[in-house]
Scaffold this motif. Sequence first.
Motif, PDB file in Angstrom:
ATOM      1  N   GLU A 184       0.832  -1.211   0.000  1.00 41.79           N
ATOM      2  CA  GLU A 184       0.000   0.000   0.000  1.00 41.79           C
ATOM      3  C   GLU A 184       0.865   1.259   0.000  1.00 41.79           C
ATOM      4  O   GLU A 184       0.542   2.233  -0.688  1.00 41.79           O
ATOM      5  CB  GLU A 184      -0.930   0.003   1.210  1.00 41.79           C
ATOM      6  CG  GLU A 184      -2.140  -0.870   1.033  1.00 41.79           C
ATOM      7  CD  GLU A 184      -3.115  -0.713   2.174  1.00 41.79           C
ATOM      8  OE1 GLU A 184      -4.092   0.048   2.004  1.00 41.79           O
ATOM      9  OE2 GLU A 184      -2.895  -1.349   3.223  1.00 41.79           O
ATOM     10  N   ALA A 185       1.956   1.235   0.740  1.00 37.94           N
ATOM     11  CA  ALA A 185       2.857   2.398   0.775  1.00 37.94           C
ATOM     12  C   ALA A 185       3.452   2.649  -0.606  1.00 37.94           C
ATOM     13  O   ALA A 185       3.565   3.805  -1.037  1.00 37.94           O
ATOM     14  CB  ALA A 185       3.961   2.179   1.807  1.00 37.94           C
ATOM     15  N   GLN A 186       3.818   1.583  -1.313  1.00 35.33           N
ATOM     16  CA  GLN A 186       4.343   1.731  -2.678  1.00 35.33           C
ATOM     17  C   GLN A 186       3.296   2.389  -3.583  1.00 35.33           C
ATOM     18  O   GLN A 186       3.618   3.268  -4.384  1.00 35.33           O
ATOM     19  CB  GLN A 186       4.733   0.363  -3.259  1.00 35.33           C
ATOM     20  CG  GLN A 186       5.910  -0.300  -2.608  1.00 35.33           C
ATOM     21  CD  GLN A 186       7.205   0.408  -2.935  1.00 35.33           C
ATOM     22  OE1 GLN A 186       7.449   0.817  -4.055  1.00 35.33           O
ATOM     23  NE2 GLN A 186       8.037   0.570  -1.918  1.00 35.33           N
ATOM     24  N   LEU A 187       2.058   1.960  -3.427  1.00 36.61           N
ATOM     25  CA  LEU A 187       0.992   2.513  -4.267  1.00 36.61           C
ATOM     26  C   LEU A 187       0.701   3.971  -3.914  1.00 36.61           C
ATOM     27  O   LEU A 187       0.425   4.784  -4.805  1.00 36.61           O
ATOM     28  CB  LEU A 187      -0.269   1.662  -4.146  1.00 36.61           C
ATOM     29  CG  LEU A 187      -0.141   0.240  -4.689  1.00 36.61           C
ATOM     30  CD1 LEU A 187      -1.402  -0.553  -4.406  1.00 36.61           C
ATOM     31  CD2 LEU A 187       0.188   0.233  -6.165  1.00 36.61           C
ATOM     32  N   TRP A 188       0.772   4.309  -2.631  1.00 39.96           N
ATOM     33  CA  TRP A 188       0.550   5.704  -2.249  1.00 39.96           C
ATOM     34  C   TRP A 188       1.672   6.592  -2.791  1.00 39.96           C
ATOM     35  O   TRP A 188       1.444   7.766  -3.097  1.00 39.96           O
ATOM     36  CB  TRP A 188       0.398   5.853  -0.739  1.00 39.96           C
ATOM     37  CG  TRP A 188      -0.963   5.419  -0.280  1.00 39.96           C
ATOM     38  CD1 TRP A 188      -1.264   4.344   0.483  1.00 39.96           C
ATOM     39  CD2 TRP A 188      -2.213   6.045  -0.590  1.00 39.96           C
ATOM     40  NE1 TRP A 188      -2.629   4.255   0.664  1.00 39.96           N
ATOM     41  CE2 TRP A 188      -3.232   5.288   0.016  1.00 39.96           C
ATOM     42  CE3 TRP A 188      -2.577   7.166  -1.340  1.00 39.96           C
ATOM     43  CZ2 TRP A 188      -4.581   5.617  -0.077  1.00 39.96           C
ATOM     44  CZ3 TRP A 188      -3.927   7.489  -1.432  1.00 39.96           C
ATOM     45  CH2 TRP A 188      -4.904   6.725  -0.817  1.00 39.96           C
ATOM     46  N   ASN A 189       2.869   6.045  -2.931  1.00 44.05           N
ATOM     47  CA  ASN A 189       3.959   6.805  -3.559  1.00 44.05           C
ATOM     48  C   ASN A 189       3.615   7.128  -5.011  1.00 44.05           C
ATOM     49  O   ASN A 189       3.904   8.226  -5.493  1.00 44.05           O
ATOM     50  CB  ASN A 189       5.283   6.031  -3.490  1.00 44.05           C
ATOM     51  CG  ASN A 189       5.853   5.977  -2.094  1.00 44.05           C
ATOM     52  OD1 ASN A 189       5.518   6.789  -1.240  1.00 44.05           O
ATOM     53  ND2 ASN A 189       6.711   4.999  -1.854  1.00 44.05           N
ATOM     54  N   VAL A 190       3.017   6.176  -5.694  1.00 44.59           N
ATOM     55  CA  VAL A 190       2.612   6.413  -7.090  1.00 44.59           C
ATOM     56  C   VAL A 190       1.488   7.446  -7.135  1.00 44.59           C
ATOM     57  O   VAL A 190       1.478   8.326  -7.996  1.00 44.59           O
ATOM     58  CB  VAL A 190       2.186   5.094  -7.774  1.00 44.59           C
ATOM     59  CG1 VAL A 190       1.662   5.359  -9.182  1.00 44.59           C
ATOM     60  CG2 VAL A 190       3.341   4.111  -7.809  1.00 44.59           C
ATOM     61  N   MET A 191       0.555   7.362  -6.186  1.00 44.56           N
ATOM     62  CA  MET A 191      -0.549   8.329  -6.164  1.00 44.56           C
ATOM     63  C   MET A 191      -0.037   9.752  -5.924  1.00 44.56           C
ATOM     64  O   MET A 191      -0.602  10.716  -6.440  1.00 44.56           O
ATOM     65  CB  MET A 191      -1.564   7.967  -5.070  1.00 44.56           C
ATOM     66  CG  MET A 191      -2.364   6.710  -5.368  1.00 44.56           C
ATOM     67  SD  MET A 191      -3.386   6.841  -6.825  1.00 44.56           S
ATOM     68  CE  MET A 191      -4.649   7.939  -6.241  1.00 44.56           C
ATOM     69  N   ALA A 192       1.030   9.883  -5.162  1.00 44.16           N
ATOM     70  CA  ALA A 192       1.574  11.206  -4.866  1.00 44.16           C
ATOM     71  C   ALA A 192       2.445  11.745  -5.995  1.00 44.16           C
ATOM     72  O   ALA A 192       2.720  12.943  -6.056  1.00 44.16           O
ATOM     73  CB  ALA A 192       2.396  11.151  -3.574  1.00 44.16           C
ATOM     74  N   ASP A 193       2.853  10.865  -6.890  1.00 42.48           N
ATOM     75  CA  ASP A 193       3.722  11.255  -8.006  1.00 42.48           C
ATOM     76  C   ASP A 193       2.888  11.983  -9.068  1.00 42.48           C
ATOM     77  O   ASP A 193       1.790  11.549  -9.407  1.00 42.48           O
ATOM     78  CB  ASP A 193       4.358  10.001  -8.595  1.00 42.48           C
ATOM     79  CG  ASP A 193       5.472  10.285  -9.577  1.00 42.48           C
ATOM     80  OD1 ASP A 193       5.595  11.438 -10.036  1.00 42.48           O
ATOM     81  OD2 ASP A 193       6.222   9.342  -9.888  1.00 42.48           O
ATOM     82  N   ASN A 194       3.401  13.068  -9.599  1.00 41.90           N
ATOM     83  CA  ASN A 194       2.679  13.833 -10.624  1.00 41.90           C
ATOM     84  C   ASN A 194       3.275  13.674 -12.014  1.00 41.90           C
ATOM     85  O   ASN A 194       2.958  14.457 -12.909  1.00 41.90           O
ATOM     86  CB  ASN A 194       2.637  15.316 -10.243  1.00 41.90           C
ATOM     87  CG  ASN A 194       1.751  15.556  -9.047  1.00 41.90           C
ATOM     88  OD1 ASN A 194       0.755  14.870  -8.854  1.00 41.90           O
ATOM     89  ND2 ASN A 194       2.124  16.522  -8.216  1.00 41.90           N
TER      90      ASN A 194
END
Length: 166
Positions: free
Chosen positions: A92-102
């Motif tokens: 989940e942390a890996q995916l939240w990193n992608v969500m925060a990436d623009n």
Amino acid sequence: MKNKILLLACCLLLAACAAQSDAPTSNIKLIHSASNIDELLSYNAVLRKMPPAELGRELQRINAYPASPSNNVRRAMALSMTRDPIDLAKAEAQLWNVMADNSVEAEKLKPLVQLLVSSYADLRRVADNAEKSSIQLKDAQRKLDQLNDKLEALKNIERSLPAGGK
């Protein structure tokens, strides 16, 4: 006379409708994104078929990849397959990193990432509920064993009483 006027009006109306048959229609264009979502979905299907030992080797291989949104999604997918609550939280942390990436790549992956985040959150909830149920079952089993022990003790006491007391 009214019938002739009504008939004439209907003919004019039909003629007007026939003339308008070439009305412009809207064209729907399907936009194909150049993201690698199809590749990631295929990768997830391959991961599901891997035995645990091979999955561990795959995780080691993925960890050597450079950081990028698609590699983070791959890493999250592999981590989620271990069925370990800690690995699921890491996924989940890996995916939240992608969500925060623009970045452009991350923006294209966000629909898939949102789906995975909600799926992994559901998996965590189910795992938490299963753990709670397991603890409750163990407690109930322990209490049942204690009650059975007490019942056996009472039976032994009853057997040891003299029979003439009744």
